[in-house]
Design a protein around this motif. Structure first.
Motif, PDB file in Angstrom:
ATOM      1  N   ARG A 108      -4.220  -6.721  -8.548  1.00 33.68           N
ATOM      2  CA  ARG A 108      -2.940  -6.206  -8.057  1.00 33.68           C
ATOM      3  C   ARG A 108      -2.148  -5.617  -9.220  1.00 33.68           C
ATOM      4  O   ARG A 108      -2.166  -6.149 -10.317  1.00 33.68           O
ATOM      5  CB  ARG A 108      -2.132  -7.308  -7.384  1.00 33.68           C
ATOM      6  N   ILE A 109      -1.450  -4.537  -8.935  1.00 37.35           N
ATOM      7  CA  ILE A 109      -0.552  -3.899  -9.892  1.00 37.35           C
ATOM      8  C   ILE A 109       0.859  -4.286  -9.479  1.00 37.35           C
ATOM      9  O   ILE A 109       1.234  -4.131  -8.318  1.00 37.35           O
ATOM     10  CB  ILE A 109      -0.722  -2.368  -9.867  1.00 37.35           C
ATOM     11  N   ASP A 110       1.657  -4.782 -10.415  1.00 35.13           N
ATOM     12  CA  ASP A 110       3.005  -5.245 -10.070  1.00 35.13           C
ATOM     13  C   ASP A 110       3.853  -4.145  -9.448  1.00 35.13           C
ATOM     14  O   ASP A 110       4.536  -4.367  -8.451  1.00 35.13           O
ATOM     15  CB  ASP A 110       3.714  -5.818 -11.294  1.00 35.13           C
ATOM     16  N   LEU A 111       3.841  -2.954 -10.022  1.00 35.29           N
ATOM     17  CA  LEU A 111       4.569  -1.822  -9.445  1.00 35.29           C
ATOM     18  C   LEU A 111       3.769  -0.560  -9.710  1.00 35.29           C
ATOM     19  O   LEU A 111       3.376  -0.295 -10.836  1.00 35.29           O
ATOM     20  CB  LEU A 111       5.979  -1.706 -10.047  1.00 35.29           C
ATOM     21  N   TYR A 112       3.544   0.205  -8.655  1.00 40.28           N
ATOM     22  CA  TYR A 112       2.700   1.396  -8.723  1.00 40.28           C
ATOM     23  C   TYR A 112       3.443   2.583  -8.133  1.00 40.28           C
ATOM     24  O   TYR A 112       4.069   2.466  -7.079  1.00 40.28           O
ATOM     25  CB  TYR A 112       1.421   1.137  -7.916  1.00 40.28           C
ATOM     26  N   LYS A 113       3.400   3.713  -8.830  1.00 36.57           N
ATOM     27  CA  LYS A 113       3.897   4.964  -8.270  1.00 36.57           C
ATOM     28  C   LYS A 113       2.866   6.040  -8.581  1.00 36.57           C
ATOM     29  O   LYS A 113       2.649   6.403  -9.740  1.00 36.57           O
ATOM     30  CB  LYS A 113       5.259   5.352  -8.834  1.00 36.57           C
ATOM     31  N   GLN A 114       2.231   6.509  -7.528  1.00 36.40           N
ATOM     32  CA  GLN A 114       1.136   7.466  -7.660  1.00 36.40           C
ATOM     33  C   GLN A 114       1.561   8.694  -8.472  1.00 36.40           C
ATOM     34  O   GLN A 114       2.617   9.265  -8.258  1.00 36.40           O
ATOM     35  CB  GLN A 114       0.677   7.914  -6.269  1.00 36.40           C
ATOM     36  N   GLY A 115       0.729   9.042  -9.448  1.00 33.19           N
ATOM     37  CA  GLY A 115       0.976  10.216 -10.272  1.00 33.19           C
ATOM     38  C   GLY A 115       2.078  10.042 -11.312  1.00 33.19           C
ATOM     39  O   GLY A 115       2.391  10.985 -12.030  1.00 33.19           O
ATOM     40  N   CYS A 116       2.654   8.833 -11.392  1.00 31.49           N
ATOM     41  CA  CYS A 116       3.765   8.612 -12.333  1.00 31.49           C
ATOM     42  C   CYS A 116       3.518   7.450 -13.286  1.00 31.49           C
ATOM     43  O   CYS A 116       3.548   7.629 -14.489  1.00 31.49           O
ATOM     44  CB  CYS A 116       5.056   8.357 -11.574  1.00 31.49           C
ATOM     45  N   PHE A 117       3.304   6.229 -12.725  1.00 29.44           N
ATOM     46  CA  PHE A 117       3.173   5.077 -13.603  1.00 29.44           C
ATOM     47  C   PHE A 117       2.538   3.884 -12.900  1.00 29.44           C
ATOM     48  O   PHE A 117       2.473   3.812 -11.682  1.00 29.44           O
ATOM     49  CB  PHE A 117       4.529   4.652 -14.190  1.00 29.44           C
ATOM     50  N   VAL A 118       2.093   2.960 -13.738  1.00 24.82           N
ATOM     51  CA  VAL A 118       1.642   1.631 -13.343  1.00 24.82           C
ATOM     52  C   VAL A 118       2.434   0.673 -14.224  1.00 24.82           C
ATOM     53  O   VAL A 118       2.509   0.863 -15.434  1.00 24.82           O
ATOM     54  CB  VAL A 118       0.131   1.452 -13.598  1.00 24.82           C
ATOM     55  N   LEU A 119       3.061  -0.352 -13.619  1.00 27.84           N
ATOM     56  CA  LEU A 119       3.868  -1.282 -14.384  1.00 27.84           C
ATOM     57  C   LEU A 119       3.372  -2.696 -14.148  1.00 27.84           C
ATOM     58  O   LEU A 119       3.156  -3.105 -13.019  1.00 27.84           O
ATOM     59  CB  LEU A 119       5.339  -1.174 -13.953  1.00 27.84           C
ATOM     60  N   SER A 152       0.865  -1.176   0.000  1.00 23.59           N
ATOM     61  CA  SER A 152       0.000   0.000   0.000  1.00 23.59           C
ATOM     62  C   SER A 152       0.901   1.224   0.000  1.00 23.59           C
ATOM     63  O   SER A 152       2.098   1.137   0.235  1.00 23.59           O
ATOM     64  CB  SER A 152      -0.916  -0.001   1.229  1.00 23.59           C
ATOM     65  N   GLY A 153       0.347   2.341  -0.296  1.00 30.07           N
ATOM     66  CA  GLY A 153       1.145   3.558  -0.334  1.00 30.07           C
ATOM     67  C   GLY A 153       1.304   4.077  -1.739  1.00 30.07           C
ATOM     68  O   GLY A 153       0.787   3.515  -2.701  1.00 30.07           O
ATOM     69  N   ALA A 154       2.070   5.150  -1.856  1.00 26.31           N
ATOM     70  CA  ALA A 154       2.200   5.861  -3.119  1.00 26.31           C
ATOM     71  C   ALA A 154       3.221   5.236  -4.069  1.00 26.31           C
ATOM     72  O   ALA A 154       3.232   5.557  -5.249  1.00 26.31           O
ATOM     73  CB  ALA A 154       2.561   7.316  -2.848  1.00 26.31           C
ATOM     74  N   TYR A 155       4.094   4.339  -3.568  1.00 25.46           N
ATOM     75  CA  TYR A 155       5.139   3.740  -4.404  1.00 25.46           C
ATOM     76  C   TYR A 155       5.441   2.366  -3.837  1.00 25.46           C
ATOM     77  O   TYR A 155       6.134   2.221  -2.835  1.00 25.46           O
ATOM     78  CB  TYR A 155       6.374   4.640  -4.375  1.00 25.46           C
ATOM     79  N   CYS A 156       4.888   1.325  -4.474  1.00 24.34           N
ATOM     80  CA  CYS A 156       5.018  -0.008  -3.894  1.00 24.34           C
ATOM     81  C   CYS A 156       4.789  -1.105  -4.936  1.00 24.34           C
ATOM     82  O   CYS A 156       4.252  -0.863  -6.004  1.00 24.34           O
ATOM     83  CB  CYS A 156       4.021  -0.188  -2.757  1.00 24.34           C
ATOM     84  N   PHE A 157       5.208  -2.319  -4.561  1.00 21.06           N
ATOM     85  CA  PHE A 157       4.914  -3.509  -5.347  1.00 21.06           C
ATOM     86  C   PHE A 157       3.559  -4.069  -4.933  1.00 21.06           C
ATOM     87  O   PHE A 157       3.132  -3.914  -3.789  1.00 21.06           O
ATOM     88  CB  PHE A 157       5.968  -4.601  -5.092  1.00 21.06           C
ATOM     89  N   GLU A 158       2.901  -4.759  -5.851  1.00 23.14           N
ATOM     90  CA  GLU A 158       1.665  -5.505  -5.585  1.00 23.14           C
ATOM     91  C   GLU A 158       0.566  -4.643  -4.967  1.00 23.14           C
ATOM     92  O   GLU A 158      -0.130  -5.064  -4.047  1.00 23.14           O
ATOM     93  CB  GLU A 158       1.955  -6.728  -4.700  1.00 23.14           C
TER      94      GLU A 158
END
Length: 92
Positions: A65-76, A42-48
């Motif tokens: 689940r999103i493999d890698l998430y960074k709020q306001g930047c990207f979803v990977l 959970s949080g603004a920059y995390c795995f899963e």
């Protein structure tokens, strides 16, 4: 880890999304000299990162689940593309 070491390691690594994705991405962050994602999912920059999902009618369904998430930047999302390409080549 420098770029040469990173490439040497990952060029020959077996393809396995679940087994290697987080390690690969964490080490890529090191090579790029950017912070690694936070621990936990959970949080603004995390795995899963857990995400709410709905069906076509708007009814809640099992979370994704999103493999890698960074709020306001990207979803990977990591995929095993190389292995799938090899399988297709072998089939022909």
């Amino acid at each position: 880890m420098n770029l040469d070491a990173f490439l040497a390691k990952w060029t020959t690594a077996p393809t396995s999304e679940r087994a290697n994705s987080q390690t690969f991405l964490s080490e890529l962050c090191d090579v790029l000299d950017v912070p690694r994602p936070h621990t936990g999912n959970s949080g603004a920059y995390c795995f899963e990162r857990q995400v709410k999902r709905t069906d076509k009618m708007g009814n809640p369904i099992k979370p994704g689940r999103i493999d890698l998430y960074k709020q306001g930047c990207f979803v990977l999302e990591s995929k095993q593309t190389q292995e799938k390409l090899r399988q297709k080549e072998d089939a022909h």
